[in-house]
Design a protein around this motif. Structure first.
Motif, PDB file in Angstrom:
ATOM      1  N   PRO A 294      80.462  -2.753  44.579  1.00 43.42           N
ATOM      2  CA  PRO A 294      79.551  -2.890  42.955  1.00 43.42           C
ATOM      3  C   PRO A 294      79.275  -4.362  42.603  1.00 43.42           C
ATOM      4  CG  PRO A 294      81.959  -2.406  42.396  1.00 43.42           C
ATOM      5  CD  PRO A 294      81.877  -2.146  44.019  1.00 43.42           C
ATOM      6  N   PRO A 295      78.696  -4.306  41.457  1.00 43.88           N
ATOM      7  CA  PRO A 295      78.235  -5.697  41.393  1.00 43.88           C
ATOM      8  C   PRO A 295      79.908  -5.994  41.061  1.00 43.88           C
ATOM      9  CG  PRO A 295      76.785  -4.438  40.451  1.00 43.88           C
ATOM     10  CD  PRO A 295      77.599  -3.554  40.533  1.00 43.88           C
ATOM     11  N   GLY A 296      79.982  -7.311  41.242  1.00 39.98           N
ATOM     12  CA  GLY A 296      81.452  -8.355  40.420  1.00 39.98           C
ATOM     13  C   GLY A 296      82.256  -8.248  41.741  1.00 39.98           C
ATOM     14  N   THR A 297      82.425  -7.489  42.649  1.00 36.89           N
ATOM     15  CA  THR A 297      83.551  -8.019  43.430  1.00 36.89           C
ATOM     16  C   THR A 297      83.161  -9.940  44.725  1.00 36.89           C
ATOM     17  OG1 THR A 297      81.490  -7.880  45.680  1.00 36.89           O
ATOM     18  CG2 THR A 297      83.017  -5.566  45.036  1.00 36.89           C
ATOM     19  N   ILE A 298      84.249  -9.729  45.014  1.00 34.10           N
ATOM     20  CA  ILE A 298      84.355 -11.509  44.797  1.00 34.10           C
ATOM     21  C   ILE A 298      85.010 -11.362  46.437  1.00 34.10           C
ATOM     22  CG2 ILE A 298      85.427 -13.441  44.325  1.00 34.10           C
ATOM     23  CD1 ILE A 298      84.672 -12.766  41.219  1.00 34.10           C
ATOM     24  N   THR A 299      84.817 -12.219  47.838  1.00 30.89           N
ATOM     25  CA  THR A 299      85.402 -13.144  48.922  1.00 30.89           C
ATOM     26  C   THR A 299      85.437 -14.059  47.788  1.00 30.89           C
ATOM     27  OG1 THR A 299      84.529 -11.037  49.828  1.00 30.89           O
ATOM     28  CG2 THR A 299      85.680 -13.079  51.260  1.00 30.89           C
ATOM     29  N   PRO A 300      87.155 -14.537  47.869  1.00 31.44           N
ATOM     30  CA  PRO A 300      87.568 -16.220  47.441  1.00 31.44           C
ATOM     31  C   PRO A 300      86.609 -16.887  48.513  1.00 31.44           C
ATOM     32  CG  PRO A 300      89.602 -14.682  47.788  1.00 31.44           C
ATOM     33  CD  PRO A 300      88.571 -13.559  48.001  1.00 31.44           C
ATOM     34  N   LEU A 301      87.120 -18.488  47.907  1.00 29.13           N
ATOM     35  CA  LEU A 301      86.775 -19.231  48.748  1.00 29.13           C
ATOM     36  C   LEU A 301      87.525 -19.452  50.015  1.00 29.13           C
ATOM     37  CD1 LEU A 301      84.706 -21.874  48.981  1.00 29.13           C
ATOM     38  CD2 LEU A 301      86.492 -23.342  47.732  1.00 29.13           C
ATOM     39  N   HIS A 302      87.163 -19.573  51.350  1.00 31.54           N
ATOM     40  CA  HIS A 302      87.756 -19.320  52.728  1.00 31.54           C
ATOM     41  C   HIS A 302      86.959 -20.045  53.889  1.00 31.54           C
ATOM     42  CE1 HIS A 302      85.487 -15.590  52.885  1.00 31.54           C
ATOM     43  NE2 HIS A 302      85.525 -15.502  54.172  1.00 31.54           N
ATOM     44  N   THR A 303      87.905 -19.367  55.093  1.00 30.14           N
ATOM     45  CA  THR A 303      86.614 -20.574  55.901  1.00 30.14           C
ATOM     46  C   THR A 303      87.431 -19.038  56.745  1.00 30.14           C
ATOM     47  OG1 THR A 303      86.030 -22.088  57.469  1.00 30.14           O
ATOM     48  CG2 THR A 303      89.218 -21.576  56.972  1.00 30.14           C
ATOM     49  N   ASP A 304      86.139 -18.856  58.325  1.00 27.81           N
ATOM     50  CA  ASP A 304      86.867 -18.189  59.255  1.00 27.81           C
ATOM     51  C   ASP A 304      86.846 -18.713  61.185  1.00 27.81           C
ATOM     52  OD1 ASP A 304      86.025 -15.884  57.749  1.00 27.81           O
ATOM     53  OD2 ASP A 304      83.749 -16.246  57.919  1.00 27.81           O
ATOM     54  N   PRO A 305      87.403 -17.876  61.482  1.00 30.64           N
ATOM     55  CA  PRO A 305      87.925 -18.648  62.660  1.00 30.64           C
ATOM     56  C   PRO A 305      86.371 -18.950  63.712  1.00 30.64           C
ATOM     57  CG  PRO A 305      88.560 -16.253  63.127  1.00 30.64           C
ATOM     58  CD  PRO A 305      87.928 -16.743  61.921  1.00 30.64           C
ATOM     59  N   TYR A 306      85.552 -17.980  63.670  1.00 28.36           N
ATOM     60  CA  TYR A 306      84.210 -18.111  63.628  1.00 28.36           C
ATOM     61  C   TYR A 306      82.815 -18.331  63.383  1.00 28.36           C
ATOM     62  CZ  TYR A 306      87.318 -15.093  66.775  1.00 28.36           C
ATOM     63  OH  TYR A 306      88.904 -14.170  67.273  1.00 28.36           O
ATOM     64  N   HIS A 307      81.975 -18.504  64.611  1.00 29.83           N
ATOM     65  CA  HIS A 307      80.374 -18.269  63.639  1.00 29.83           C
ATOM     66  C   HIS A 307      79.708 -17.213  63.322  1.00 29.83           C
ATOM     67  CE1 HIS A 307      79.774 -22.724  65.514  1.00 29.83           C
ATOM     68  NE2 HIS A 307      80.897 -22.627  66.685  1.00 29.83           N
ATOM     69  N   ASN A 308      79.784 -17.081  61.891  1.00 31.97           N
ATOM     70  CA  ASN A 308      78.738 -15.765  61.785  1.00 31.97           C
ATOM     71  C   ASN A 308      77.487 -15.782  60.503  1.00 31.97           C
ATOM     72  OD1 ASN A 308      79.120 -13.376  59.730  1.00 31.97           O
ATOM     73  ND2 ASN A 308      80.289 -14.528  58.425  1.00 31.97           N
ATOM     74  N   LEU A 309      77.089 -14.842  61.466  1.00 29.76           N
ATOM     75  CA  LEU A 309      75.858 -14.111  60.824  1.00 29.76           C
ATOM     76  C   LEU A 309      76.198 -13.238  59.429  1.00 29.76           C
ATOM     77  CD1 LEU A 309      73.935 -13.950  64.128  1.00 29.76           C
ATOM     78  CD2 LEU A 309      73.258 -15.591  62.543  1.00 29.76           C
ATOM     79  N   LEU A 310      75.741 -13.598  58.746  1.00 31.23           N
ATOM     80  CA  LEU A 310      75.695 -12.785  57.558  1.00 31.23           C
ATOM     81  C   LEU A 310      74.214 -11.917  56.679  1.00 31.23           C
ATOM     82  CD1 LEU A 310      77.946 -11.015  55.017  1.00 31.23           C
ATOM     83  CD2 LEU A 310      77.556 -13.000  53.950  1.00 31.23           C
ATOM     84  N   VAL A 311      74.746 -10.516  57.214  1.00 33.03           N
ATOM     85  CA  VAL A 311      73.138  -9.978  57.181  1.00 33.03           C
ATOM     86  C   VAL A 311      73.689  -9.027  55.792  1.00 33.03           C
ATOM     87  CG1 VAL A 311      71.532  -8.604  58.223  1.00 33.03           C
ATOM     88  CG2 VAL A 311      73.066  -9.860  59.524  1.00 33.03           C
ATOM     89  N   GLN A 312      72.653  -9.340  54.973  1.00 29.24           N
ATOM     90  CA  GLN A 312      72.484  -8.386  53.983  1.00 29.24           C
ATOM     91  C   GLN A 312      71.187  -7.141  53.753  1.00 29.24           C
ATOM     92  OE1 GLN A 312      74.139  -8.822  51.486  1.00 29.24           O
ATOM     93  NE2 GLN A 312      73.156  -7.823  49.284  1.00 29.24           N
ATOM     94  N   VAL A 313      72.082  -5.929  53.651  1.00 31.63           N
ATOM     95  CA  VAL A 313      71.083  -4.844  53.830  1.00 31.63           C
ATOM     96  C   VAL A 313      71.092  -4.105  52.807  1.00 31.63           C
ATOM     97  CG1 VAL A 313      70.924  -3.389  54.722  1.00 31.63           C
ATOM     98  CG2 VAL A 313      72.698  -4.362  55.603  1.00 31.63           C
TER      99      VAL A 313
END
Length: 425
Positions: A294-313
């Motif tokens: 829902p609105p208001g979900t948060i993924t805090p500031l972080h870094t990933d171990p891979y390259h990432n394609l984040l697709v908004q559906v």
């Protein structure tokens, strides 16, 4: 049976693809066929009865005889009608309780002007400030052909229910605003309950009499205490659940058919630009994860171990990113409770920007910190953090954000939001 099979997938991976998972997938396919047959029969009978009543009320006796004597619809015709029944149903709300301002927009480029060779060249293109590694990029039109955005729209609750045994399938969800907040927890619930209770209250769902066992719920608090009566209503109104970083498409293969792995995931991206210890063995294929909430979900500031394609559906998300060369100013957490949290920052971007308020426990800690005498050479970390350069954006449905390895990123759901991430190296 649904509960038992789903728990085997969620908790144990069904003993792996080569053993139990194939059998579990086949069992669910049979259950979906059985449910489809039952629904088809019920729908056909209801449609025939409704037509007969209408004709009788209008006095069309001759037409009524013709209708009753005509052959019934075939199963395939009825099932097709059921599968298309969600087309005219309501979509998820697009209301955004809060929308952060975009201060340093990320460059946008259309997929038509970015063939795979051009994307490969982007990896070695110098950043404007001369820092190492590629920079983030928003690609528009890359997934416009996905069924999830066209013929099988994920923005329709009715469609998602049709792919989860009418909401019976179980999913693991995070309870709380962010996984670093006090009181954050996890539990496994039916998908229909997740939709109705946390995403859209208008979605009809009747809980099963057999609930998932209490041992499947966990909390970051060792001994949670019941809230005081005057706080119960507020807690119920503000509680957030997030289906986050879950391999949903291994669990629901039919939903996986609605998306395609972008060709850009088969490029050869560079290694980590500043810390070789973060590099991972090469993946055999991209890792897919679902992010739905829902609105208001948060993924805090972080870094990933891979390259990432984040697709908004579905819906919109705000994303802020800091370059890997700024890692020393991100205040990494380190180990907490025996868990390595070095890829997550102590900084709450929403609080620093005054978008969010501190939790009560955090306010007390900050107050105590402010009352301690400071060394003369001690810097105010918050003021220093505000000076760190960043880029940000709001992802629209159909947008794809390329997040290079090593970039710290903060993600905030603005409306009901469904995203898919593709990790690759």
């Amino acid at each position: 049976m649904v509960k038992t099979l789903d728990l085997s997938l969620i908790l144990a991976g069904a003993a792996g693809k080569s053993r139990g998972r194939k059998w579990v997938d086949e069992a669910f396919a049979l259950l979906e066929d059985v449910l489809g047959d039952m629904t088809a029969v019920t729908t056909a009978a209801a449609g025939k009865a409704k037509k007969g009543n209408e004709n009788e009320q209008e006095g069309e006796t001759r037409q009524k005889r013709r209708c009753l004597s005509s052959p019934p619809h075939t199963k395939d015709e009825v099932v097709k009608g059921i599968n298309d029944s969600w087309q005219n149903t309501p979509s998820f709300s697009t209301i955004e309780p809060f929308t952060p301002p975009v201060k340093n927009p990320i460059a946008r480029v259309s997929a038509e002007s970015l063939p795979i060779e051009a994307f490969q060249s982007h990896f070695v293109k110098l950043r404007p400030d001369g820092s190492p590694g590629p920079c983030p990029l928003i690609i528009t039109g890359l997934v416009d052909h996905w069924p999830a955005l066209t013929t099988h729209p994920w923005n329709k609750p009715a469609y998602l229910l049709s792919r989860t045994l009418s909401g019976r399938r179980l999913v693991p969800v995070e309870i709380g605003r962010s996984y670093v907040d006090e009181g954050w927890g996890q539990k496994i619930i039916p998908f229909g309950e997740f939709l109705s209770k946390y995403i859209d209250a208008s979605v009809p769902y009747t809980p099963s009499s057999s609930n998932v066992s209490s041992f499947l719920s966990s909390s970051s608090s060792a001994q949670p205490q019941p809230p005081s009566p005057d706080l119960v209503a507020e807690k119920d109104e503000t509680q957030i659940a997030y289906l986050a970083q879950h391999p949903l498409f291994l669990q629901l293969p039919r939903l996986r058919q609605d998306i395609l792995i972008p060709d850009l995931c088969y490029t050869a991206p560079p290694l980590h630009p500043t810390d070789s210890s973060q590099d991972q063995p090469e993946l055999d294929s991209p890792q897919l994860n679902a992010w739905f909430g829902p609105p208001g979900t948060i993924t805090p500031l972080h870094t990933d171990p891979y390259h990432n394609l984040l697709v908004q559906v579905v819906g919109r998300k705000y994303v802020r990113l800091y370059g890997p060369e700024q890692s020393g100013r991100m205040r990494p957490r380190g180990k907490e409770g025996g868990v390595e949290m070095g890829n997550t920052s102590q900084v709450d971007v929403g609080v620093v920007e005054r978008w969010d308020k501190l939790e009560r426990e955090d306010r007390e800690e900050v107050k105590q910190e402010s009352e301690r005498p400071r060394e003369n050479n001690e810097r105010d970390w918050e003021e220093d953090f505000k000076k760190v350069p960043f880029v940000d954006c709001i992802l629209e449905p159909g947008d794809t954000l390329y997040i290079p390895i090593g970039w710290w990123h903060y993600v905030r759901g603005l409306s009901v939001s469904f995203s898919v991430s593709f990790w690759w190296n």
